[in-house]
Design a protein around this motif. Sequence first.
Motif, PDB file in Angstrom:
ATOM      1  N   GLY A   1       0.811  -1.212   0.000  1.00  0.00           N
ATOM      2  CA  GLY A   1       0.000   0.000   0.000  1.00  0.00           C
ATOM      3  C   GLY A   1       0.845   1.263   0.000  1.00  0.00           C
ATOM      4  N   ILE A   2       1.919   1.249   0.762  1.00  0.00           N
ATOM      5  CA  ILE A   2       2.802   2.422   0.816  1.00  0.00           C
ATOM      6  C   ILE A   2       3.500   2.631  -0.519  1.00  0.00           C
ATOM      7  CG2 ILE A   2       4.882   3.366   1.892  1.00  0.00           C
ATOM      8  CD1 ILE A   2       3.903   1.936   4.497  1.00  0.00           C
ATOM      9  N   ILE A   3       3.986   1.541  -1.127  1.00  0.00           N
ATOM     10  CA  ILE A   3       4.687   1.734  -2.407  1.00  0.00           C
ATOM     11  C   ILE A   3       3.724   2.089  -3.545  1.00  0.00           C
ATOM     12  CG2 ILE A   3       6.697   0.365  -1.763  1.00  0.00           C
ATOM     13  CD1 ILE A   3       5.624  -1.885  -3.515  1.00  0.00           C
ATOM     14  N   VAL A   4       2.450   1.740  -3.400  1.00  0.00           N
ATOM     15  CA  VAL A   4       1.458   2.190  -4.397  1.00  0.00           C
ATOM     16  C   VAL A   4       1.273   3.707  -4.289  1.00  0.00           C
ATOM     17  CG1 VAL A   4      -1.003   2.118  -4.966  1.00  0.00           C
ATOM     18  CG2 VAL A   4       0.253  -0.003  -4.665  1.00  0.00           C
ATOM     19  N   ALA A   5       1.203   4.218  -3.067  1.00  0.00           N
ATOM     20  CA  ALA A   5       1.081   5.671  -2.882  1.00  0.00           C
ATOM     21  C   ALA A   5       2.328   6.387  -3.403  1.00  0.00           C
ATOM     22  CB  ALA A   5       0.855   6.002  -1.409  1.00  0.00           C
ATOM     23  N   VAL A   6       3.494   5.810  -3.137  1.00  0.00           N
ATOM     24  CA  VAL A   6       4.746   6.389  -3.638  1.00  0.00           C
ATOM     25  C   VAL A   6       4.774   6.330  -5.171  1.00  0.00           C
ATOM     26  CG1 VAL A   6       7.244   6.060  -3.715  1.00  0.00           C
ATOM     27  CG2 VAL A   6       6.053   5.981  -1.535  1.00  0.00           C
ATOM     28  N   ALA A   7       4.267   5.239  -5.741  1.00  0.00           N
ATOM     29  CA  ALA A   7       4.224   5.113  -7.200  1.00  0.00           C
ATOM     30  C   ALA A   7       3.330   6.184  -7.816  1.00  0.00           C
ATOM     31  CB  ALA A   7       3.743   3.722  -7.593  1.00  0.00           C
ATOM     32  N   LEU A   8       2.219   6.479  -7.150  1.00  0.00           N
ATOM     33  CA  LEU A   8       1.348   7.551  -7.647  1.00  0.00           C
ATOM     34  C   LEU A   8       2.083   8.887  -7.649  1.00  0.00           C
ATOM     35  CD1 LEU A   8      -1.426   8.527  -8.619  1.00  0.00           C
ATOM     36  CD2 LEU A   8      -2.017   8.861  -6.206  1.00  0.00           C
ATOM     37  N   MET A   9       2.823   9.148  -6.579  1.00  0.00           N
ATOM     38  CA  MET A   9       3.600  10.386  -6.526  1.00  0.00           C
ATOM     39  C   MET A   9       4.655  10.396  -7.637  1.00  0.00           C
ATOM     40  SD  MET A   9       5.841  12.053  -3.462  1.00  0.00           S
ATOM     41  CE  MET A   9       4.611  13.071  -2.737  1.00  0.00           C
ATOM     42  N   PHE A  10       5.300   9.253  -7.870  1.00  0.00           N
ATOM     43  CA  PHE A  10       6.308   9.171  -8.923  1.00  0.00           C
ATOM     44  C   PHE A  10       5.698   9.387 -10.301  1.00  0.00           C
ATOM     45  CE2 PHE A  10       9.780   7.895  -6.323  1.00  0.00           C
ATOM     46  CZ  PHE A  10      10.904   8.034  -7.125  1.00  0.00           C
ATOM     47  N   VAL A  11       4.514   8.859 -10.533  1.00  0.00           N
ATOM     48  CA  VAL A  11       3.878   9.028 -11.841  1.00  0.00           C
ATOM     49  C   VAL A  11       3.570  10.504 -12.090  1.00  0.00           C
ATOM     50  CG1 VAL A  11       1.759   8.556 -13.135  1.00  0.00           C
ATOM     51  CG2 VAL A  11       2.970   6.692 -12.020  1.00  0.00           C
ATOM     52  N   ILE A  12       2.983  11.153 -11.105  1.00  0.00           N
ATOM     53  CA  ILE A  12       2.624  12.564 -11.274  1.00  0.00           C
ATOM     54  C   ILE A  12       3.872  13.424 -11.448  1.00  0.00           C
ATOM     55  CG2 ILE A  12       1.565  14.567 -10.143  1.00  0.00           C
ATOM     56  CD1 ILE A  12      -0.374  12.523  -8.821  1.00  0.00           C
ATOM     57  N   LEU A  13       4.841  13.251 -10.545  1.00  0.00           N
ATOM     58  CA  LEU A  13       6.070  14.049 -10.659  1.00  0.00           C
ATOM     59  C   LEU A  13       6.880  13.669 -11.895  1.00  0.00           C
ATOM     60  CD1 LEU A  13       7.302  14.263  -6.951  1.00  0.00           C
ATOM     61  CD2 LEU A  13       6.163  16.027  -8.312  1.00  0.00           C
TER      62      LEU A  13
END
Length: 174
Positions: A102-114
């Motif tokens: 769950g944490i790495i999914v949230a981090v992945a979302l941040m990575f996609v946007i940035l």
Amino acid sequence: MKTYTIAITTAKEAIRQPIFIVLLLVGCLLMLIFPFVPYFTFGEDIKMVKDQGLATMLVLSLFLAMVTASNSIAEDIEHRTAITLLSKPINRRQFIVGKFIGIIVAVALMFVILGILFSGMVYYKAGYDARESAKTPPTVEEKKAEVIQIIPGIVLTYFQVVVLTALSVAISTR
């Protein structure tokens, strides 16, 4: 299936945190500023933009991962939510792996946007440098080549955050 449910719940919790929005806005603001900062590197400004963009993505997402891991697991243990979950047919491994995913999914979302914003800024910077130094403007293919060069860096930076997130989750359980 149980791990998946915990992962989805953790990802939603991480994305709803105010720190997620704040870090994302700070990252977006920095990505928008980097192309316009004069670096005085004698024509190598685009390398500085790439370096700063990757470093920004690393630091902000790593901070998000650490804060989320410590808050999520520590609060579940402190508020006895973890005990309630573990009394169901869920073992500890499923609980921890679900939290991690769950944490790495949230981090992945941040990575996609940035990452999308970062790619756009690198694409823009290639033309901006040419205009500043009165050179012939680069072709679309040359701008795309600059963007393609940063993709492995973004992926490797994400994997670096994933490894450090695993350490953070492991430490947060104690």
